[in-house]
Design an enzyme around this catalytic site. Sequence first.
Site, PDB file in Angstrom:
ATOM      1  N   ASP A  55       0.838  -1.192   0.000  1.00  0.00           N
ATOM      2  CA  ASP A  55       0.000   0.000   0.000  1.00  0.00           C
ATOM      3  C   ASP A  55       0.878   1.250   0.000  1.00  0.00           C
ATOM      4  O   ASP A  55       1.949   1.266   0.617  1.00  0.00           O
ATOM      5  CB  ASP A  55      -0.908   0.025   1.235  1.00  0.00           C
ATOM      6  CG  ASP A  55      -1.831  -1.187   1.276  1.00  0.00           C
ATOM      7  OD1 ASP A  55      -2.487  -1.463   0.264  1.00  0.00           O
ATOM      8  OD2 ASP A  55      -1.873  -1.855   2.331  1.00  0.00           O
ATOM      9  N   ASP A  57       0.560   5.329   0.765  1.00  0.00           N
ATOM     10  CA  ASP A  57      -0.234   6.433   1.291  1.00  0.00           C
ATOM     11  C   ASP A  57       0.466   7.755   1.018  1.00  0.00           C
ATOM     12  O   ASP A  57       1.708   7.837   1.036  1.00  0.00           O
ATOM     13  CB  ASP A  57      -0.451   6.278   2.794  1.00  0.00           C
ATOM     14  CG  ASP A  57      -1.273   5.041   3.128  1.00  0.00           C
ATOM     15  OD1 ASP A  57      -2.008   4.551   2.245  1.00  0.00           O
ATOM     16  OD2 ASP A  57      -1.166   4.547   4.273  1.00  0.00           O
ATOM     17  N   ASP A 135       2.128   7.350  14.861  1.00  0.00           N
ATOM     18  CA  ASP A 135       2.305   6.456  16.003  1.00  0.00           C
ATOM     19  C   ASP A 135       3.768   6.154  16.310  1.00  0.00           C
ATOM     20  O   ASP A 135       4.296   6.564  17.349  1.00  0.00           O
ATOM     21  CB  ASP A 135       1.506   5.159  15.791  1.00  0.00           C
ATOM     22  CG  ASP A 135       1.714   4.532  14.419  1.00  0.00           C
ATOM     23  OD1 ASP A 135       2.639   4.938  13.683  1.00  0.00           O
ATOM     24  OD2 ASP A 135       0.945   3.610  14.074  1.00  0.00           O
TER      25      ASP A 135
END
EC number: 2.7.7.19
Length: 436
Positions: A55, A57, A135
């Site tokens: 993926d 982003d 995070d």
Amino acid sequence: MPALRIIPREQHIISRKNISKAALRVLYRLNEAGYDAFLVGGAVRDLLLGGKPKDFDVATSATPDEVKKLFRNCRLIGRRFRLAHVVFGPEIIEVATFRGTGEEEGNDGERRIVDGRIVRDNVWGTIEEDAVRRDFRVNAMYYDISDFSVRDYVGGMQDLEDRVLRLIGDPVTRYREDPVRMLRAARLAAKLGFRIDTAAAKPFAELGDLLTEAAPARLFDESLKMFLAGNGLKSFHMLEKCGLLEFMFPATARALKRGDEALRALVEQGLANTDERVAEGKSVTPAFLFAVLLWGEVRDQAHAWIEQGKDNTEAWARAALHVVGEQCQRVAIPRRFTFTMEEIWSLQPRFEQIQRKKVFRLLTHPRFRAAFDFLLLRANESPAMRELGEWWAHAQQLPHETLAAALPNHGGAAVDAEIAKAPPRRRRRRRKPTGK
């Protein structure tokens, strides 16, 4: 907080050849329209480690509405976290506006915190604010499409070199904001082969039960990332090590605490087999894996009800219903998977019924293959179970007539010696035509 570190193109290994073409199109168009545009998060981390991200982003200074104006193939999603999805066939590029750190409500959105947990977060900010809102430090690096450099605002590059996961900010606060971060720590440590920083791991014992308040549908998605991405066995061991398994799979944790080594072998082999299939590019299903994880509790409850005089079929059905019901309060397993799980479990006692009609009926059952694979995993339960698995493996290779002749019409659950001796039917090879 470490000072900004800019790693120029010649000092890192990220190449545009390894970035999705769709992601590059999004990055270039945003940049050409005058917006800041960066590849961000796990994709940058994995590329810097020499991996191949699945993926990609994008983080940008453009708001979701501004992104939508640039791309006709864009849809806006989410109320809690407003995002833009730019769709290229089967591939979706997730585009997020830089998040701010302020708690005030603004014209473009709002940030709302309830009992320490972020329930809405649509306040836009700068890239510096966006970085400290992420995070783990290894997930807060940005690949700049304008000059192909990597921007590190929080010390992520050092953590990559040290192979450690450190949280950005106070761990207790960050876990209270989003308890699923604890699971993400375990998953990433397993996937990357990193250790979890002591400060990041310490709150697990105190805050683990916050996971019981997380949305079950979200925990289902997280469980798929843990167990069906090729690192399932490592993730399972990491969950146990971190003391988090009991909050996600309470029935599994209870069954393993009873010290059943055969059950542990079944769970670990099931996870290892799934990892192997993923590595070989073969299909995997959550149903089989969840059937493996919950088997110990289902089996023990079914046997307990049978000992109380319950009908065999009813006992297995009640056990499955009870265990699945409890599990779905934690992890929302869709019905299409729980139905398959229940069939796999209910077919297990039928393997012990070695009678002609019942054997052929089982061989033609739609879930036979999955149930048989499950039976093979149970080999460590007893020598008799291993022998039973070998019998069924051999029976499948026999011609229909040979198998039928060797099977009794009634009674008898013992393995037939004649079947064990009968050789499987050989396939006749076609002779290759000789060239002239």
